[in-house]
Design an enzyme around this catalytic site. Structure first.
Site, mmCIF file in Angstrom:
data_model
loop_
_atom_site.group_PDB
_atom_site.id
_atom_site.type_symbol
_atom_site.label_atom_id
_atom_site.label_comp_id
_atom_site.label_asym_id
_atom_site.label_seq_id
_atom_site.Cartn_x
_atom_site.Cartn_y
_atom_site.Cartn_z
ATOM 1 N N GLY A 234 0.808 -1.212 0.000
ATOM 2 C CA GLY A 234 0.000 0.000 0.000
ATOM 3 C C GLY A 234 0.839 1.257 0.000
ATOM 4 N N CYS A 235 0.163 2.356 0.259
ATOM 5 C CA CYS A 235 0.765 3.663 0.067
ATOM 6 C C CYS A 235 1.887 3.971 1.045
ATOM 7 C CB CYS A 235 -0.317 4.728 0.152
ATOM 8 S SG CYS A 235 -1.406 4.560 1.573
ATOM 9 N N TYR A 236 1.643 3.777 2.337
ATOM 10 C CA TYR A 236 2.661 4.144 3.320
ATOM 11 C C TYR A 236 3.921 3.301 3.135
ATOM 12 C CZ TYR A 236 -0.404 7.104 6.208
ATOM 13 O OH TYR A 236 -1.207 8.105 6.690
ATOM 14 N N CYS B 110 5.856 4.217 -0.096
ATOM 15 C CA CYS B 110 6.488 5.524 0.036
ATOM 16 C C CYS B 110 7.700 5.461 0.967
ATOM 17 C CB CYS B 110 5.446 6.513 0.568
ATOM 18 S SG CYS B 110 5.818 8.235 0.242
ATOM 19 N N GLY C 199 0.622 4.076 -4.840
ATOM 20 C CA GLY C 199 0.352 3.502 -3.525
ATOM 21 C C GLY C 199 -0.767 2.490 -3.507
#
Lengths: 341, 341, 341, 341
Positions: free
Chosen positions: A146-148, A151, A313
């Site tokens: 996912g995004c977190y 990143c 993400g």
């Protein structure tokens, strides 16, 4: 085929597939919205899907799909995947966390529940192409992060791999747009709650912490300890991660930036330069923008990365993985320019 | 070639051209930003234009361009176009208002200045493909209309053409995102001024009024009188026009909606249905969403339309016109799905 | 005492009462939030109400209250008021629409339900001090109007009263912040839905239409017909009403502005001038800003007004009414400066 | 008297003074806006200052003022203060950084310029009442700290004073609303730049770092080293500081929260509890909300604080200091409830 097409990740898969030259959506399921027109829930998709309605999930629907995206709330994929993997030729890309962790014991610790299909955990490849391209290529089962996680890990993995930073005492302080919290209305996601507000949430115990630590451990080849602090910013999309780590020996901005730039030199979606990343620069695109600094005064290494939480993400990354799994050009259907302003 | 590439319309042209299969940007001029990297001004474009810098405008730069987009502040095109039309084979699409009005006398009235190239006014075709497709096809010079005009006129033209509504007493009450005011910082466009605020501006005398009236006059074949009231909404993109007109004889929602739906039945970018349009549904796409109602209580006909002011209201429309002018498929490089949420 | 203290109007009453020199909140009820600390639901109030918890509504709770504010969803006041009016000395200010209309027949038409206490309709005074100050002074029962009605009526009433504009063909085109839709999460009020969006809603049939017509009818002394079109703007607070009317005979901006300025010359909360009103100028204050123009080209009279929907459009107005009802100075506890930016 | 009344801090001083029972604004200066009506620049103030115009700064204007607030860009106070301190009876509260640092050598290092009045540095008291109440009481010259410093220091000072956390390796990761960047339009503060964006700025070298270190050093009685990373969030007001520190010995959330709660137990404007602070809870009020956690997994101590950058982070704090300096009740004219939502 998209299972879980009514949430924001599902809708973003529909958007991206609409302009993908080799993917055609045969159906989108949504139990709670079965019968609803896609264009009623998402008028933004009415141009591309003027007559498609959501269908309820049934295992047989999957039969005609060469590729299945799962964009479901956490826990649901564990129950569905065993039903749909019988056909050897089908590819699965799961956007949830259900098959991302390699250690089943982490699920009760971070998700408060026992994993329902622990034997499948090792069947899934972790879908971060920049780190695991080889394994994803041709893979049948991919668990896209996912995004977190994407990143933070794109920012930190090269540095821990190169031994430039210490593997304990790392802090990831991140801010996310609200779409990360999903489509279903909740007290914390109403306009009046979020607008003009900035706040931390999920303090100390956000569920994506163990994924960040797992990927960094693989890169570092040793345990990595991360404190992850997410915040909610008044915007729909975007993640910015500001990562703090201690250097293993005195280093410089130039050395750290070079390490990142070299690692991603031939990556189509990762842009490393001296500019401070803006989440808005990535809006709607599959890019991740990264920079870094070393503070000569305090010694801290600071790495900052930004991406669109629903594209790189989530759904863009899932399509990037699907491209690799199916043997298509990796960048197919994915843009590198953000919608700005 | 893009003349005026540093403003928002110019940047949007760069974004759209980056994924257009048949257009390649040979240069982008920007006098005030000459020498600046495109990617420094717009990091969102760094993936597509990693090494392009803005150049100053010089007439000879245009020599190698088959197509020139002009995305300049009002008044500048009047001075430049005469310099660059000598080569018969070159196509020009102007995004400013300089060549939109067919009556030179309207410029002093609404723009407080005499037109510098009045003899060219009749050389330009009004670049609204849904109304003037035939004229735009193969045209050398196209004056593409802006956001307010496109939004209002797509909503009202079919009704005045069909004689369903009266041609006086029309009110267009519209709200726009802030990008319509351009990139250059001004007191009225700072975040703190606009955020959490809603206000009217340009009351009674907005410069786009005569364009709305001109196009509607052509459709109605008689004078049309419109009061146009723009508002500024706290968002970056999007225009919503709420148009009020009196019926010529008692009518119904169904009749008005049918008139609009029939008119646009084969249009790739105009979506007519019963749903109330949301500006956000159009974000980043070249679509215009339209609906209508007739109030049985007061008799008013209400037509509501939404579009992205920088796409269908500016650069997307310019590319749609360029496609027609160059004989390319009209939808080339233009999307119909909005980035949502 | 506040009945219905957990919604935004209730919370705003708590905020305003905290700095009111003569009102003390003895209790705030909230059936769904009974037992919850006020400061947990509204940390913004933790400084003023560190230890107050919501209580469930019970008629006997009201016994010790000299003044009761009702800030409940529509329909609830009709059932509660008969229970709490036995004590002759108690004052009631209702913020809902339950007792605003003077004709019980309008409730089934606009609210799809029969009124439960029609005999009380004439006991209530319409709580708009600028129009009905005399009746509100000392009144036992006041039905304070909401945001759209206050904003529209303050703009138009002086003009219909003076016979300057026609009483049919009036259009009120308004935009509201999201707090007007209440605290409870709904699909239409999530951040991701509203952010960067502008849309109309409640087209043709918004429930506040008959109140606007009723008050204007009283001012005009004849039937008045209004088409009211509300929009939702991406902001938490604020209402802007742009009102269109035809003049009865040719008029000027100066004449219309004078009519408004004269009417409100000694009003503490209504500010009439030539500036275009901004909703943000009123944030947190009890003011209403008004301007007007007459278009010499089309003849339209345009009046624009702005206020904070939770203050002058709800709780501030309720306190203004309470001040009058209790014989306190009318401006007690109410501010005239907006929080800006 | 307010010198520098046209910026956001100046306007906020005007707003707060309007409802202050003991302060009356005799004049507000603004060189660039001299002659402009306050109500033209800030219609939000038109109710309180209907007829006040800005005047140019001239030393003699100050003669009739018992109290002078200086709300000027950095560097200007250094030139003005020497001119206006001749009258012994006058009190000065400076909102800029000009007289906050006690070591003149820090100015060339962080502000790239030599201090113009270094002999006055020790005349000024640092205007943070929670830490230096005694010194501020009755003081003639007060240098009130700004938003980042107040927010960070209120969070960390009690812990370094108590020896609970180490004095090196501290990270302050903060996000600010845009009003902190001032009223004058700049590329970085236009709506289109900031809206839907989150970004870091001033990396490693933000000018408020030495103030944070100075105050913490006084509390710790030893050197303190802080890395301060500010971010810009798409909102007008509010600061959230997320502060990371290593414990000196193993500690717990409960111990850290108690230390904070005990320190601020009798403070009127500091609220310590277990709730995660929201910037929006403080909007328009003079409060600072603080919480803390200790992560048992990684050992980090995390302290989070929020305030309104224009109130407790600027003009509210200045008035709090002025109250103390003049011998008025400290809370005079300052609210503890936020405008919400």
């Amino acid at each position: 085929m998209i299972i879980g097409g009514s949430g924001y990740s599902g809708a973003e898969l529909l958007r991206l597939c609409a302009s993908h030259p080799h993917l055609e959506v045969v159906a989108a399921t949504a139990d709670s919205k079965a019968g609803t027109e896609v264009a009623d829930l998402y008028p933004s998709l009415s141009g591309a899907y003027p007559n498609m309605a959501y269908v309820p999930y049934e295992p047989e629907h999957v039969e005609h799909a060469d590729l299945v995206f799962l964009a479901l709330p956490h826990g649901a994929s564990q129950r569905i995947v065993p039903e749909i993997i019988k056909d050897d030729a089908r590819h699965i890309v799961d956007l949830a966390a259900d098959f991302r962790l390699d250690d089943a014991a982490l699920y009760p610790q971070w998700y408060s529940e026992t994993h329902q299909a622990p034997d499948l955990l090792n069947e899934f490849v972790f879908g971060l192409p920049e780190l695991y391209r080889e394994q994803i290529t041709g893979a049948r089962m991919v668990a896209a992060p996912g995004c977190y996680v994407t990143c933070s890990v794109l920012a930190l993995a090269p540095l821990v791999a190169a031994g430039l930073v210490q593997t304990t005492g790392i802090v990831v302080d991140a801010a996310s747009g609200v779409s990360g919290a999903g489509r279903v209305p909740r007290d914390q996601t109403t306009f009046c709650t979020v607008d003009e507000d900035f706040t931390a949430y999920g303090l100390l115990e956000h569920r994506h912490t163990p994924e960040i630590e797992m990927v960094l451990r693989r890169s570092a080849d040793t345990q990595v300890e991360v404190l992850f602090t997410p915040h909610l910013a008044p915007m729909s999309r975007g993640i910015l991660a500001t990562c703090y780590a201690r250097p293993t020996s005195p280093t410089t901005t130039s050395e750290v930036l070079s390490c990142l730039a070299d690692t991603y030199a031939s990556e189509p979606f990762v842009i490393v330069d001296h500019r401070l990343p803006h989440t808005k620069s990535t809006l709607g695109s599959n890019t991740c923008h990264i920079t870094a600094r070393v503070d000569p005064r305090t010694g801290w290494v600071v790495v900052i990365s930004a991406l669109d939480n629903l594209v790189k993400g989530a759904s863009g990354q899932a399509i990037q993985c699907a491209n690799l799994a199916l043997g298509l050009p990796e960048t197919c259907g994915l843009g590198v320019t953000g919608v700005y302003p």
